[in-house]
Design a protein around this motif. Structure first.
Motif: not given
Length: 169
Positions: A115-121
């Protein structure tokens, strides 16, 4: 450094950051682009069941940068070039393949889902302080060691995978 000069510098940095964020907002409003791989024509041509492949590709969305913070004794703000937060995601993938029975003509399936997962950068930033001390009333600025630091980028995500198997296609 006078408070009006500091305010002007803060307004310029904030304005540039806001302009960069506003330029990318219309593209980021979509969220994710679904992707599917059409294999129906290949199935008909080969006369067999082929895997089903699909997924989604999330688009990055820039956020509001950190505000400049002034520290007493420094001419420049603490983060001269602030780090810009960018939220997005890792692409998702779905694969479902037929699994033929060995003893009869039936099929089962095996599937893998990422599944698409959130990325915070946070993008890299820059902290700079010139080789002059902050002026004080009645005194001229004096020389000191210059300061330069590159603020490291940051990445946070939690990807996952699903593996399924079962009867039927």
């Amino acid at each position: 450094m006078k408070s009006t000069t500091r305010g002007t510098l803060a307004a310029v940095i904030t304005g540039v950051s806001a302009a960069v964020g506003a330029a990318a907002t219309p593209a980021a409003a979509v969220g994710a682009i679904p992707i599917s791989v059409p294999l129906d024509g290949a199935e008909a041509a080969l006369g067999t069941e082929l895997p089903e492949v699909g997924g989604e590709f999330p688009l990055p969305a820039p956020s509001t940068p950190e505000a400049p913070r002034f520290v007493q004794g420094r001419l420049m703000p603490e983060h001269t070039v602030p780090r810009l937060p960018v939220d997005g995601g890792l692409p998702g993938l779905e694969l479902r393949a037929p699994l033929a029975h060995a003893m009869d003509d039936g099929f089962d399936h095996v599937g893998v889902g990422v599944p698409a997962s959130d990325v915070r950068t946070l993008t890299p930033g820059l902290a700079l302080d010139p080789p002059l001390t902050a002026p004080s009333p009645g005194e001229l600025p004096t020389l000191k060691q210059p300061e330069l630091a590159v603020l490291a980028p940051a990445l946070r995500t939690t990807p996952g995978t699903d593996l399924t198997a079962g009867p039927g296609l």
